[in-house]
Design a protein around this motif. Structure first.
Motif, mmCIF file in Angstrom:
data_model
loop_
_atom_site.group_PDB
_atom_site.id
_atom_site.type_symbol
_atom_site.label_atom_id
_atom_site.label_comp_id
_atom_site.label_asym_id
_atom_site.label_seq_id
_atom_site.Cartn_x
_atom_site.Cartn_y
_atom_site.Cartn_z
ATOM 1 N N GLN A 308 0.846 -1.189 0.000
ATOM 2 C CA GLN A 308 0.000 0.000 0.000
ATOM 3 C C GLN A 308 0.888 1.247 0.000
ATOM 4 O O GLN A 308 1.883 1.314 0.722
ATOM 5 C CB GLN A 308 -0.909 0.013 1.232
ATOM 6 C CG GLN A 308 -1.884 -1.159 1.288
ATOM 7 C CD GLN A 308 -2.939 -1.061 0.169
ATOM 8 O OE1 GLN A 308 -3.617 -0.050 0.036
ATOM 9 N NE2 GLN A 308 -3.048 -2.119 -0.617
ATOM 10 N N TYR A 309 0.513 2.209 -0.817
ATOM 11 C CA TYR A 309 1.310 3.418 -0.964
ATOM 12 C C TYR A 309 0.506 4.638 -0.511
ATOM 13 O O TYR A 309 -0.716 4.701 -0.663
ATOM 14 C CB TYR A 309 1.730 3.631 -2.428
ATOM 15 C CG TYR A 309 2.635 2.546 -2.969
ATOM 16 C CD1 TYR A 309 2.092 1.374 -3.502
ATOM 17 C CD2 TYR A 309 4.019 2.706 -2.950
ATOM 18 C CE1 TYR A 309 2.920 0.386 -4.002
ATOM 19 C CE2 TYR A 309 4.846 1.709 -3.443
ATOM 20 C CZ TYR A 309 4.285 0.543 -3.978
ATOM 21 O OH TYR A 309 5.093 -0.438 -4.463
ATOM 22 N N TYR A 310 1.223 5.617 0.025
ATOM 23 C CA TYR A 310 0.657 6.924 0.347
ATOM 24 C C TYR A 310 1.345 7.971 -0.537
ATOM 25 O O TYR A 310 2.519 7.843 -0.867
ATOM 26 C CB TYR A 310 0.876 7.273 1.829
ATOM 27 C CG TYR A 310 0.118 6.372 2.778
ATOM 28 C CD1 TYR A 310 0.644 5.129 3.157
ATOM 29 C CD2 TYR A 310 -1.109 6.765 3.288
ATOM 30 C CE1 TYR A 310 -0.047 4.299 4.025
ATOM 31 C CE2 TYR A 310 -1.810 5.928 4.164
ATOM 32 C CZ TYR A 310 -1.276 4.701 4.528
ATOM 33 O OH TYR A 310 -1.972 3.887 5.374
ATOM 34 N N TYR A 311 0.602 8.987 -0.929
ATOM 35 C CA TYR A 311 1.192 10.027 -1.766
ATOM 36 C C TYR A 311 0.754 11.402 -1.254
ATOM 37 O O TYR A 311 -0.271 11.535 -0.578
ATOM 38 C CB TYR A 311 0.805 9.866 -3.244
ATOM 39 C CG TYR A 311 -0.668 9.998 -3.529
ATOM 40 C CD1 TYR A 311 -1.538 8.896 -3.378
ATOM 41 C CD2 TYR A 311 -1.224 11.198 -3.967
ATOM 42 C CE1 TYR A 311 -2.891 9.013 -3.632
ATOM 43 C CE2 TYR A 311 -2.580 11.305 -4.235
ATOM 44 C CZ TYR A 311 -3.411 10.211 -4.062
ATOM 45 O OH TYR A 311 -4.755 10.322 -4.332
ATOM 46 N N ALA A 312 1.557 12.419 -1.560
ATOM 47 C CA ALA A 312 1.272 13.794 -1.123
ATOM 48 C C ALA A 312 0.682 14.593 -2.282
ATOM 49 O O ALA A 312 1.190 14.543 -3.398
ATOM 50 C CB ALA A 312 2.549 14.468 -0.626
ATOM 51 N N GLN A 313 -0.400 15.280 -1.988
ATOM 52 C CA GLN A 313 -1.039 16.144 -2.992
ATOM 53 C C GLN A 313 -1.488 17.426 -2.310
ATOM 54 O O GLN A 313 -2.241 17.386 -1.339
ATOM 55 C CB GLN A 313 -2.249 15.435 -3.627
ATOM 56 C CG GLN A 313 -2.874 16.226 -4.770
ATOM 57 C CD GLN A 313 -4.049 15.493 -5.391
ATOM 58 O OE1 GLN A 313 -4.745 14.772 -4.715
ATOM 59 N NE2 GLN A 313 -4.245 15.676 -6.685
ATOM 60 N N GLY A 319 -4.234 8.474 0.413
ATOM 61 C CA GLY A 319 -4.032 7.036 0.351
ATOM 62 C C GLY A 319 -4.642 6.336 1.542
ATOM 63 O O GLY A 319 -5.369 6.943 2.340
ATOM 64 N N PRO A 320 -4.400 5.054 1.701
ATOM 65 C CA PRO A 320 -3.466 4.277 0.867
ATOM 66 C C PRO A 320 -4.090 3.838 -0.455
ATOM 67 O O PRO A 320 -5.304 3.723 -0.546
ATOM 68 C CB PRO A 320 -3.160 3.064 1.753
ATOM 69 C CG PRO A 320 -4.426 2.883 2.547
ATOM 70 C CD PRO A 320 -4.949 4.252 2.821
ATOM 71 N N GLN A 325 -3.445 1.393 -8.658
ATOM 72 C CA GLN A 325 -4.113 2.681 -8.476
ATOM 73 C C GLN A 325 -3.103 3.829 -8.542
ATOM 74 O O GLN A 325 -3.389 4.890 -9.094
ATOM 75 C CB GLN A 325 -4.839 2.699 -7.131
ATOM 76 C CG GLN A 325 -6.070 1.784 -7.106
ATOM 77 C CD GLN A 325 -6.692 1.723 -5.724
ATOM 78 O OE1 GLN A 325 -5.973 1.656 -4.728
ATOM 79 N NE2 GLN A 325 -8.011 1.738 -5.661
ATOM 80 N N LEU A 326 -1.920 3.617 -7.980
ATOM 81 C CA LEU A 326 -0.880 4.644 -8.039
ATOM 82 C C LEU A 326 -0.457 4.918 -9.474
ATOM 83 O O LEU A 326 -0.234 6.058 -9.878
ATOM 84 C CB LEU A 326 0.325 4.207 -7.206
ATOM 85 C CG LEU A 326 1.374 5.305 -6.926
ATOM 86 C CD1 LEU A 326 0.763 6.383 -6.037
ATOM 87 C CD2 LEU A 326 2.613 4.725 -6.286
ATOM 88 N N GLN A 327 -0.381 3.836 -10.282
ATOM 89 C CA GLN A 327 -0.014 4.025 -11.685
ATOM 90 C C GLN A 327 -1.104 4.781 -12.444
ATOM 91 O O GLN A 327 -0.826 5.623 -13.297
ATOM 92 C CB GLN A 327 0.234 2.670 -12.347
ATOM 93 C CG GLN A 327 0.746 2.817 -13.783
ATOM 94 C CD GLN A 327 1.165 1.500 -14.382
ATOM 95 O OE1 GLN A 327 0.597 0.480 -14.056
ATOM 96 N NE2 GLN A 327 2.150 1.537 -15.249
#
Length: 373
Positions: A308-313, A319-320, A325-327
């Motif tokens: 599971q990944y988290y991202y900053a926006q 996330g996660p 989904q990240l792609q």
């Protein structure tokens, strides 16, 4: 016929008794009333019809201006001309003056357009080019100023002679207005009514300064390159789609494309990033030594746990989300190569382009260096 009768007849032809303008075409804006040596008889009749204005010019100076009606030309009806000529006690002899009739009706369906593309800056698509065209309508609001500043000594002035100047003025002010509006690029074509009204307000003072009133201004179309249109439409669709459904759809298309590809290139439907990810997983599985299969397995091995990944926006943690989904977020431009990513096991947030398993998103095909090099 006596000599005095001949003189009287000659003078009756040379001195004008009635001044009026009847023979004009729809595109005529101003017409100079022609007569013998510019002489006008005292107490001559001036007839100005609806949609006309009469302007008297004395030796290059603007004198009296008359709206619709019938007038007897004398010192009472020509106060400015009388002052310019210095008539203190009236005048009985013919006087000289130039008379211009100005057409004050509405000139409609005049065309305008941008000769060259207008370059705008958009936050999502960078520098883009647009073109625009439409129509406008105008009329003469101040005949005296118009004759003095625009017509000059032209005996028959048409709207063709002023249109090039007006179209250049409109194109310049339109460029300034859309540049300052700072709208998202797709909204220019969707808000032509509001943009038309704004442009009309901006242009009106410059029209008024030369005696013209800009009555109507319409933007009929704002166009852009076909490639940009397709990109905007695609962005709009992706922006409204459910990302989870989009990911599943793209994955299914990738599997179908891989099955139909004789070379075995995985993920053609998802692009190079998914293809490299799938190829790496297949390669790892094939490189492992084949263990001897037990005669009978009591229980199946546990299912692998998906990372599971988290991202900053916008400085906010999101996330996660899964790898797929990240792609999909990367493909839709929600995140980019510089976006900060974190997963369990990482000591700090890192840019997407610095995380090994996510580098295939960038489309690179260079393998990592060999160990020890």
């Amino acid at each position: 016929m006596g000599i005095f009768d001949k003189i009287k007849e000659k003078l009756s032809h040379e001195f004008i008794d009635i001044i009026e303008w009847l023979d004009y075409t729809p595109d005529t804006i101003a017409h100079r009333f022609e007569r013998y040596q510019n002489e006008i008889k005292n107490n001559a009749k001036l007839i100005v019809r609806e949609g006309q204005t009469a302007v008297f010019i004395n030796e290059g100076q603007l004198a009296d201006v008359f709206g619709p009606g019938t007038y007897t030309l004398n010192t009472q009806n020509l106060p400015i001309l009388s002052t310019l000529k210095g008539w203190k006690y009236g005048f009985d002899s013919p006087f000289k003056a130039e008379v211009y009739f100005v057409n004050t009706h509405l000139f409609t369906d005049e065309k305008w357009g941008t000769k060259n593309p207008i370059t705008l800056s958009d936050d999502r698509f960078g520098l883009v080019e647009i073109r625009a065209f439409g129509t406008y309508a105008f009329k003469i609001s101040d005949a005296g100023t118009f004759i003095k500043d625009i017509v000059g000594t032209d005996a028959n002035f048409t709207n063709f002679e002023i249109n090039e100047h007006l179209k250049s003025l409109i194109a310049t002010r339109f460029t300034d207005t859309v540049g300052e509006a700072n709208l998202p690029i797709e909204l220019y074509a969707a808000n032509t009514t509001e943009l038309s009204e704004t442009c009309k307000e901006v242009m009106q003072p410059e029209f008024t300064s030369v005696g013209i009133s800009l009555e109507k201004f319409y933007i009929e179309n704002v166009s852009m390159p076909e490639e940009l249109k397709k990109e905007i439409f695609e962005y709009s669709r992706i922006d409204k789609l459910d990302l989870d459904k989009l990911t599943k759809f793209k994955t299914a298309k990738a599997i179908e494309a891989a099955a139909n590809n004789e070379g075995g290139t995985a993920g053609a439907g998802m692009g190079m990033g998914m293809g490299f990810a799938l190829a790496q997983q297949m390669g790892n599985a094939m490189s492992k030594p084949q263990a001897q299969q037990p005669q009978a397995a009591a229980t199946p091995p546990p299912m692998p746990v998906a990372t599971q990944y988290y991202y900053a926006q916008n400085n906010t943690q999101q996330g996660p989300v899964s790898f797929d989904q990240l792609q999909a977020l990367f493909a839709s431009r929600t995140i980019n190569r510089n976006s900060l990513i974190w997963k369990q096991g990482m000591s700090e947030w890192k840019a997407l382009q610095e995380i090994e398993e996510l580098k295939p998103f960038l489309g690179g095909n260079t393998p990592p260096p060999l160990p020890g090099q």
